[in-house]
Design an enzyme around this catalytic site. Structure first.
Site, PDB file in Angstrom:
ATOM      1  N   LYS A 150      -7.858   7.976  -1.895  1.00  0.00           N
ATOM      2  CA  LYS A 150      -7.666   6.519  -1.953  1.00  0.00           C
ATOM      3  C   LYS A 150      -8.535   5.970  -3.088  1.00  0.00           C
ATOM      4  CE  LYS A 150      -5.861   2.663  -0.331  1.00  0.00           C
ATOM      5  NZ  LYS A 150      -4.424   2.352  -0.544  1.00  0.00           N
TER       6      LYS A 150
ATOM      7  N   ASP B 140      -1.763   6.360   1.481  1.00  0.00           N
ATOM      8  CA  ASP B 140      -0.679   5.617   2.123  1.00  0.00           C
ATOM      9  C   ASP B 140       0.682   6.079   1.622  1.00  0.00           C
ATOM     10  OD1 ASP B 140      -1.927   4.555  -0.111  1.00  0.00           O
ATOM     11  OD2 ASP B 140      -1.347   2.497   0.296  1.00  0.00           O
TER      12      ASP B 140
END
Length: 338
Positions: free
Chosen positions: A172, A205
């Protein structure tokens, strides 16, 4: 003869541990099991969730097999799994996700493996309330260059050794620019040492979405602790659930193998538990011990029994199922035939 520490666990743990002992014995590999209790059973007997004799046994034997252990949610003692990983620096959490013919699942022909960094980040136990009223709390996730390098290197080395073609770094770094950025930078640097292995990266994600849309695009996945915890269970769901999900925790000198599902106290003692995850963990353990033939026998026997569909537990065939013992019997017979 191998001396191996066995922690049966609680709930369904003792029954599936017994199944795994029988299945391993059927391969002809001789094991002297040192059985020790941890978690809730150990608290009841020793007033300690992780008694010193457990640590001593694993230290001595270097290899352990563990059933599921209940970890209280929100209170009580900390996870025994986390404690063992820290005690023995079991920095690799290895989670395969492989399809079985005969299992209802969203996809077929899945063969993924996840390398999860197992020591650092948000599972380090660095957390506390920030005021006396306990109205707010914080958890600190520490990521080091050393840990990032050794887990990514382990993933690339595994890919090369096992003929895998691609490693995907999951991060991330777009938001967590220092911790996520460090992991990504180190992973890319390690990748340059393995020009024969394709490397790409995915933001967590997007990775989650891609896995449920087209998991076949992935091969070896390597990521940090929290993301790896989540993605490994997601990948298990792609192939039919945690009843078929083994795991390994590997360090420099010690390795611990386990069924990664929960202790399922609601079905404990009812002869309903699926023994496959624990037995597949046993197969991973035999592979680690370089008992390759025995490991392959167990994997094939389980696949054959599941494909046949007549001697499987309720989770695999709700309309026509057998109990834990009967499924174990079928796997043992097939191992002996191979």
């Amino acid at each position: 003869m191998y001396n191996i520490t066995l922690i049966p666990g609680d709930g369904i743990g003792p029954s599936i541990s017994e199944s795994t002992k029988r299945i391993i014995a059927a391969t002809g590999v001789e094991v002297a099991w040192e059985v020790h209790e941890a978690g809730i059973p150990a608290i009841e007997k020793y007033k300690d969730p992780l008694p010193p004799q457990v640590i001593e046994s694993i230290t001595r034997n270097k290899v352990a097999l563990k059933g599921p252990l209940t970890t209280p949610v929100g209170g009580g003692f900390r996870s025994i799994n986390v404690a063992l990983r820290k005690e023995f620096d079991l920095y690799i959490n290895l989670r395969p996700a492989k399809s079985f013919i005969g299992v209802k699942a969203a996809f077929r022909d899945i063969d993924l493996i996840i390398f999860r960094e197992n020591i650092e980040e948000f599972y380090s136990g660095i957390e506390h309330y920030i005021d006396a009223q306990k109205s707010a709390a914080e958890t600190i996730g520490v990521v080091t260059r050393f840990a990032c390098e050794r887990i990514t290197r382990a993933a690339f080395e595994y890919a090369r050794k096992h003929g895998r073609k691609k490693v995907t770094l999951v991060h991330k770094a777009n938001i967590m620019k220092f911790t996520g950025g460090l992991f990504l930078d180190v992973g890319r640097a390690v990748a340059k040492e393995f020009p024969d292995i394709q490397c790409n990266d995915k933001i967590i994600d997007n990775m989650s979405m891609q896995l449920v849309v087209n998991p076949h695009q992935f091969d070896v996945i390597v990521t940090t602790n929290l993301f790896g915890d989540i993605l490994s269970d997601l990948c298990s769901g792609l192939v039919g659930g945690l009843g078929l999900a083994p795991g390994a925790n590997i360090g420099y000198d010690v390795a611990l193998f386990e069924a990664v599902h929960g202790s399922a106290p609601d079905i404990a003692g009812k002869d309903l538990a699926n023994p496959c995850a624990m037995a597949l963990a046993g197969a991973m353990m035999l592979d680690y011990l370089e008992e390759i033939g025995a490991s392959k026998k167990i994997q094939r026997a389980i696949a054959d029994v599941i494909r046949n569909g007549k001697s499987v537990t309720r989770d695999l065939n709700p309309d026509n199922y057998v109990g834990t013992v009967a499924m174990t019997d079928a796997i043992v017979r097939r191992v002996e035939e191979l």
